[in-house]
Design a protein around this motif. Structure first.
Motif, PDB file in Angstrom:
ATOM      1  N   SER A 160       0.838  -1.203   0.000  1.00 34.73           N
ATOM      2  CA  SER A 160       0.000   0.000   0.000  1.00 34.73           C
ATOM      3  C   SER A 160       0.867   1.245   0.000  1.00 34.73           C
ATOM      4  N   VAL A 161       0.278   2.338  -0.494  1.00 35.30           N
ATOM      5  CA  VAL A 161       0.912   3.656  -0.477  1.00 35.30           C
ATOM      6  C   VAL A 161      -0.124   4.660   0.003  1.00 35.30           C
ATOM      7  N   GLN A 162       0.257   5.457   1.011  1.00 38.29           N
ATOM      8  CA  GLN A 162      -0.603   6.522   1.519  1.00 38.29           C
ATOM      9  C   GLN A 162       0.104   7.856   1.360  1.00 38.29           C
ATOM     10  N   ASP A 163      -0.688   8.914   1.163  1.00 35.29           N
ATOM     11  CA  ASP A 163      -0.080  10.240   1.132  1.00 35.29           C
ATOM     12  C   ASP A 163       0.047  10.778   2.555  1.00 35.29           C
ATOM     13  N   ALA A 164       0.543  12.008   2.691  1.00 36.59           N
ATOM     14  CA  ALA A 164       0.811  12.573   4.017  1.00 36.59           C
ATOM     15  C   ALA A 164      -0.456  12.754   4.839  1.00 36.59           C
ATOM     16  N   ASN A 165      -1.607  12.793   4.172  1.00 27.63           N
ATOM     17  CA  ASN A 165      -2.885  12.969   4.871  1.00 27.63           C
ATOM     18  C   ASN A 165      -3.591  11.651   5.159  1.00 27.63           C
ATOM     19  N   GLY A 166      -2.927  10.545   4.845  1.00 27.55           N
ATOM     20  CA  GLY A 166      -3.516   9.240   5.114  1.00 27.55           C
ATOM     21  C   GLY A 166      -4.411   8.709   4.022  1.00 27.55           C
ATOM     22  N   ASN A 167      -4.505   9.417   2.911  1.00 25.97           N
ATOM     23  CA  ASN A 167      -5.307   8.939   1.792  1.00 25.97           C
ATOM     24  C   ASN A 167      -4.588   7.785   1.087  1.00 25.97           C
ATOM     25  N   VAL A 168      -5.312   6.717   0.803  1.00 30.32           N
ATOM     26  CA  VAL A 168      -4.714   5.548   0.167  1.00 30.32           C
ATOM     27  C   VAL A 168      -4.592   5.810  -1.334  1.00 30.32           C
ATOM     28  N   LEU A 169      -3.364   5.823  -1.805  1.00 25.54           N
ATOM     29  CA  LEU A 169      -3.103   6.030  -3.235  1.00 25.54           C
ATOM     30  C   LEU A 169      -3.048   4.713  -4.000  1.00 25.54           C
ATOM     31  N   GLU A 170      -2.734   3.662  -3.263  1.00 28.61           N
ATOM     32  CA  GLU A 170      -2.522   2.378  -3.934  1.00 28.61           C
ATOM     33  C   GLU A 170      -2.680   1.260  -2.921  1.00 28.61           C
ATOM     34  N   GLN A 171      -3.326   0.187  -3.339  1.00 34.05           N
ATOM     35  CA  GLN A 171      -3.528  -0.969  -2.475  1.00 34.05           C
ATOM     36  C   GLN A 171      -3.343  -2.227  -3.314  1.00 34.05           C
ATOM     37  N   ALA A 172      -2.544  -3.171  -2.822  1.00 33.82           N
ATOM     38  CA  ALA A 172      -2.336  -4.419  -3.554  1.00 33.82           C
ATOM     39  C   ALA A 172      -3.661  -5.147  -3.733  1.00 33.82           C
ATOM     40  N   SER A 173      -3.844  -5.746  -4.882  1.00 30.42           N
ATOM     41  CA  SER A 173      -5.086  -6.461  -5.172  1.00 30.42           C
ATOM     42  C   SER A 173      -4.759  -7.828  -5.765  1.00 30.42           C
ATOM     43  N   ASP A 174      -5.766  -8.669  -5.817  1.00 27.84           N
ATOM     44  CA  ASP A 174      -5.603 -10.019  -6.344  1.00 27.84           C
ATOM     45  C   ASP A 174      -5.389  -9.957  -7.863  1.00 27.84           C
ATOM     46  N   ARG A 175      -4.254 -10.484  -8.325  1.00 29.54           N
ATOM     47  CA  ARG A 175      -3.968 -10.533  -9.763  1.00 29.54           C
ATOM     48  C   ARG A 175      -3.725 -11.970 -10.214  1.00 29.54           C
ATOM     49  N   SER A 176      -4.293 -12.909  -9.482  1.00 25.89           N
ATOM     50  CA  SER A 176      -4.028 -14.319  -9.758  1.00 25.89           C
ATOM     51  C   SER A 176      -4.605 -14.742 -11.107  1.00 25.89           C
ATOM     52  N   GLU A 177      -3.942 -15.715 -11.713  1.00 26.22           N
ATOM     53  CA  GLU A 177      -4.356 -16.224 -13.019  1.00 26.22           C
ATOM     54  C   GLU A 177      -3.910 -17.683 -13.149  1.00 26.22           C
ATOM     55  N   ARG A 178      -4.832 -18.525 -13.535  1.00 31.23           N
ATOM     56  CA  ARG A 178      -4.445 -19.929 -13.749  1.00 31.23           C
ATOM     57  C   ARG A 178      -3.697 -20.050 -15.060  1.00 31.23           C
ATOM     58  N   VAL A 179      -2.487 -20.607 -15.003  1.00 29.06           N
ATOM     59  CA  VAL A 179      -1.683 -20.776 -16.210  1.00 29.06           C
ATOM     60  C   VAL A 179      -1.312 -22.234 -16.462  1.00 29.06           C
ATOM     61  N   LEU A 180      -1.490 -23.096 -15.462  1.00 31.94           N
ATOM     62  CA  LEU A 180      -1.286 -24.537 -15.629  1.00 31.94           C
ATOM     63  C   LEU A 180      -2.465 -25.266 -15.008  1.00 31.94           C
ATOM     64  N   GLU A 181      -2.812 -26.385 -15.582  1.00 29.17           N
ATOM     65  CA  GLU A 181      -3.821 -27.225 -14.957  1.00 29.17           C
ATOM     66  C   GLU A 181      -3.255 -27.798 -13.655  1.00 29.17           C
ATOM     67  N   PRO A 182      -4.104 -27.966 -12.637  1.00 24.99           N
ATOM     68  CA  PRO A 182      -3.604 -28.498 -11.351  1.00 24.99           C
ATOM     69  C   PRO A 182      -2.828 -29.802 -11.501  1.00 24.99           C
ATOM     70  N   GLN A 183      -3.292 -30.696 -12.379  1.00 25.78           N
ATOM     71  CA  GLN A 183      -2.616 -31.982 -12.552  1.00 25.78           C
ATOM     72  C   GLN A 183      -1.174 -31.796 -12.996  1.00 25.78           C
ATOM     73  N   ILE A 184      -0.916 -30.846 -13.894  1.00 29.01           N
ATOM     74  CA  ILE A 184       0.449 -30.633 -14.389  1.00 29.01           C
ATOM     75  C   ILE A 184       1.337 -30.097 -13.266  1.00 29.01           C
ATOM     76  N   ALA A 185       0.822 -29.120 -12.514  1.00 26.12           N
ATOM     77  CA  ALA A 185       1.594 -28.581 -11.397  1.00 26.12           C
ATOM     78  C   ALA A 185       1.882 -29.663 -10.359  1.00 26.12           C
ATOM     79  N   ARG A 186       0.887 -30.486 -10.063  1.00 29.43           N
ATOM     80  CA  ARG A 186       1.057 -31.531  -9.052  1.00 29.43           C
ATOM     81  C   ARG A 186       2.055 -32.594  -9.508  1.00 29.43           C
ATOM     82  N   LEU A 187       2.003 -32.934 -10.788  1.00 30.55           N
ATOM     83  CA  LEU A 187       2.956 -33.915 -11.306  1.00 30.55           C
ATOM     84  C   LEU A 187       4.382 -33.364 -11.242  1.00 30.55           C
ATOM     85  N   MET A 188       4.557 -32.085 -11.601  1.00 36.89           N
ATOM     86  CA  MET A 188       5.881 -31.477 -11.513  1.00 36.89           C
ATOM     87  C   MET A 188       6.371 -31.450 -10.068  1.00 36.89           C
TER      88      MET A 188
END
Length: 716
Positions: free
Chosen positions: A524-552
């Motif tokens: 997170s990033v806040q300015d001097a007055n406590g206003n939130v300029l930025e907050q981490a958010s969920d950017r998750s994305e499935r790129v492999l099938e679970p079976q492939i990850a588990r086998l690896m």
């Protein structure tokens, strides 16, 4: 006819629009000008009344400090201003080269304008319009002085007008030399140094009066972007390049001679070791660079931001201790003077620990260069192999598929007997060796990956497809494979460059059941007055099938599979913990890697030398990087829950060699290309296996062991 009469009557009854006459247009224009002038002068009077007193220019306004914290917000990693350093010196003690370098860099027309440069303002205005921003300054030295000493770094049209008004006032109240003197004593040079005297002592350990030409130009080069160009940051090469460009400009402006220019370009600069108090310096510089890129230098330097990062202060201390300890050992034993360690949480992408070199403060040996992320990257050696294996498994190959670990020529235009160096077109032949020079015959994919067999890995990449493997690696987080045409089958043995932080993140996809969370460094990033300029958010994305990850994961954590090479009690094994890991060594032992993970932490260690010189043969693979990785992971996992990877479901096929056998239905033993069409591996055997360009060379070796040589096939 009736329709025509109706239309005619309609036309007669229609009312005409009366447009203003030329006289009326002129009256409207006059009124618009009058009202616009009244509005402008009203705004001007208002802004002038709200301006600070120009006489206070000699006393600099202290800006609010930006602070960077760890993930708990309790540990202060870095105070961007900290204890401000500023020493005012007389005009006469500032050398002419420093003055001229500053003029050449920032405002070569300073002594001829009245506080602002019309051409510069117009140029920056049009650039701002085109980019829909207020990023272009077009500022003179006087305007910069006003901004830094009186107004602050806010970028709005009203502030720009205030800046222009004050600049004119100051030009009337003070002489040019006085304005320039105040500027040189107040401008920020980075590292909490304000004014040229403080900057001289900070970066070169001397007074401004004793600066050389080269040193003077370095300081002038810093003014534009002190964070980006910091001698203690990761962009020193850019600082030197900017210095050389500025020297050329000084030469063209007749401030220096041609001989002075050439001598300074050739001269090697030595910076004083930094005394700044900073925790996790490589990580902090990454955060500063990120903030400057997103919010601008002025905001970062002056706006009092509160930045909460992803860093785990405890893990960072463990990482620094491990790197310091083993980098010293490796330098003595293996001639590997540098090391990197990056640890990432696969479940959210948070960078938990990052050490970008063995000693950040050793600038003489480029310690401030962040190997984890900067530059073109390092070759990963065999640690790239899992991307090819994962791609192969996606195509349906079971992990007990048999491939032959035999010395093989992979350039189809070269003789399979390995007797050629180049083919008829001048392209080098390619027949890689295993790390130990021995070959094991038929092996399963599980065994081959566990024991890191090079010949089999090249066959795996061929079967999986180079482009498909590159695309998979990119989806998983490898950001450097931007020229696919450059890579051949050597890619699987590390024939490309990667960043260590990307490797930790990409392996995290395996750890996180096939879901990618891109690495991140700011929560997170806040300015001097406590206003939130930025907050981490969920950017998750499935790129492999679970079976492939588990086998690896199942293969990479199989200590029995790697034991024939590494032994049972190896650095990748932590009793009581399920750990998946892979090592890597590049050609001529220039890079040593270990990348390993649990479901909650993925850690990469790289060892080598910044100048790309070789380590000893004994330092290859796990020897130099393994103990460092092992010690960090043992301490990082202490007092954390024991986790296991989900089990993959069994994968099978009903044809050789995908079923774990290597005897074909005809009772003969063949290469896999005889029974498997690589475009459809689970489908029928190819009708003409010889059409595959690799078939003849792969089959030649097997026939030499199990039967007579096949009739040579025509060129494809």
């Amino acid at each position: 006819m009736k329709w025509q009469i109706t239309q005619l009557n309609s036309f007669k009854n229609k009312k005409f629009i009366h447009w203003p006459s030329h006289k009326q247009w002129l009256e409207l224009l006059v009124w618009a000008i009058v009202l616009g002038a009244i509005g402008f002068f009203g705004m001007f009077i208002y802004l002038e009344r709200t301006l600070p007193d120009a006489d206070t220019i000699a006393t600099r306004q202290v800006s609010e400090s930006t602070k960077i914290y760890d993930r708990t917000s309790q540990v202060l990693l870095y105070d961007i201003h900290g204890e401000e350093k500023r020493t005012v010196i007389p005009w006469e003690q500032i050398p002419a080269n420093a003055k001229n370098a500053t003029l050449a860099a920032e405002d070569s027309n300073f002594y001829s304008h009245g506080g602002f440069d019309v051409r510069g303002i117009a140029r920056s205005f049009f650039k701002d319009v085109l980019s829909l921003s207020l990023s272009q300054g077009g500022s003179t030295l006087t305007q910069q002085l006003v901004k830094n000493a009186l107004l602050g770094g806010q970028k709005t049209p009203f502030r720009k007008i205030q800046e222009l008004i004050l600049s004119v006032q100051i030009e009337k109240k003070f002489s040019k030399d006085q304005i320039f003197w105040m500027y040189l004593n107040q401008i920020p040079y980075g590292s909490n140094a304000y004014g040229i005297e403080s900057a001289s002592k900070t970066y070169f350990g001397k007074t401004a009066a004793n600066l050389t030409l080269n040193e003077s130009v370095i300081l002038a080069s810093l003014i534009q972007a002190p964070t980006r160009y910091s001698p203690y940051g990761s962009h020193v090469d850019e600082l030197i390049a900017r210095k050389d460009i500025l020297l050329a400009r000084m030469r063209d402006l007749n401030y220096i001679s041609v001989d002075d220019y050439q001598q300074s370009v050739d001269e090697k600069l030595v910076f004083k070791k930094t005394t700044e108090s900073v925790t996790a310096p490589h990580f902090v510089i990454m955060v500063k660079d990120y903030l400057v890129k997103k919010y601008g230098e002025d905001v970062v330097e002056n706006s009092g931001l509160k930045v909460i990062t992803t860093l785990d202060a405890n893990l960072q201390n463990i990482a620094e201790d491990s790197v310091t300890k083993y980098a010293t050992i490796n330098k003595k034993i293996y001639k590997a003077s540098n090391a990197v360690l990056v640890s990432v949480n696969p479940k959210n992408g948070d960078v938990l620990a990052l050490v970008g070199s063995a000693d950040y403060f050793d600038t003489a040996n480029e310690g401030n260069f962040n190997v984890a992320i900067d530059g073109t990257g390092r070759q990963p050696g065999s640690s790239f192999k899992p991307f090819a294996y994962a791609t192969l498994f996606q195509k349906g190959y079971p992990d007990n598929t048999i491939l032959f670990d035999t010395r093989t020529e992979f350039n189809s235009y070269c003789s399979p007997d390995l007797s050629q160096i180049k083919d008829q077109y001048g392209t080098p032949c390619y027949h890689p060796q295993n790390y130990d020079g021995t070959y094991r015959g038929p092996v399963t994919l599980r065994q081959a990956l566990g024991q890191s067999l090079n010949v089999v890995a090249v066959k795996v990449l061929y079967l999986a497809g180079i482009n498909d493997t590159i695309n998979n690696a990119a989806r998983m987080g490898i950001s450097t494979l931007n020229d696919p045409n450059r890579y051949g089958l050597s890619l699987v043995l590390g024939g490309a460059e990667v960043h260590p932080i990307d490797m930790a993140s990409a392996y995290g996809v395996f750890a996180n059941d096939g879901v990618r969370n891109p690495w991140q460094i700011v929560l997170s990033v806040q300015d001097a007055n406590g206003n939130v300029l930025e907050q981490a958010s969920d950017r998750s994305e499935r790129v492999l099938e679970p079976q492939i990850a588990r086998l690896m994961n199942n293969i990479l954590s199989d200590n029995l599979a790697r034991a024939p090479v590494f032994g049972y009690n190896n650095s990748l094994y932590i009793p009581g913990r399920e750990i998946a890991a892979k090592t890597g060594t590049t050609q001529d032992n220039r890079d040593g890697w270990v990348v390993g993970f649990t479901p909650s932490i993925s850690t990469v260690v790289w060892t080598g030398n910044n100048n790309n010189s070789q380590m000893t043969v004994a330092g290859a693979g796990v020897s130099a990087a393994g103990p460092m990785w092992h010690e960090f992971m043992v301490k990082a996992l202490a007092n954390t829950p024991i986790e296991s990877f989900p089990e993959p479901y069994p994968v099978s096929a009903n044809k050789a060699p995908l079923d774990g056998s290597y005897t074909s239905p005809d009772g003969q033993i063949h290469t896999i290309l005889y029974n498997v069409d690589r475009s459809d591996p689970l489908g029928p055997a190819p009708i003409s296996p010889g059409n595959d360009p690799q078939f003849y060379n792969w089959e030649w070796v097997i026939r030499g062991v199990f039967g007579p040589l096949p009739t040579p096939l025509p060129d494809n």
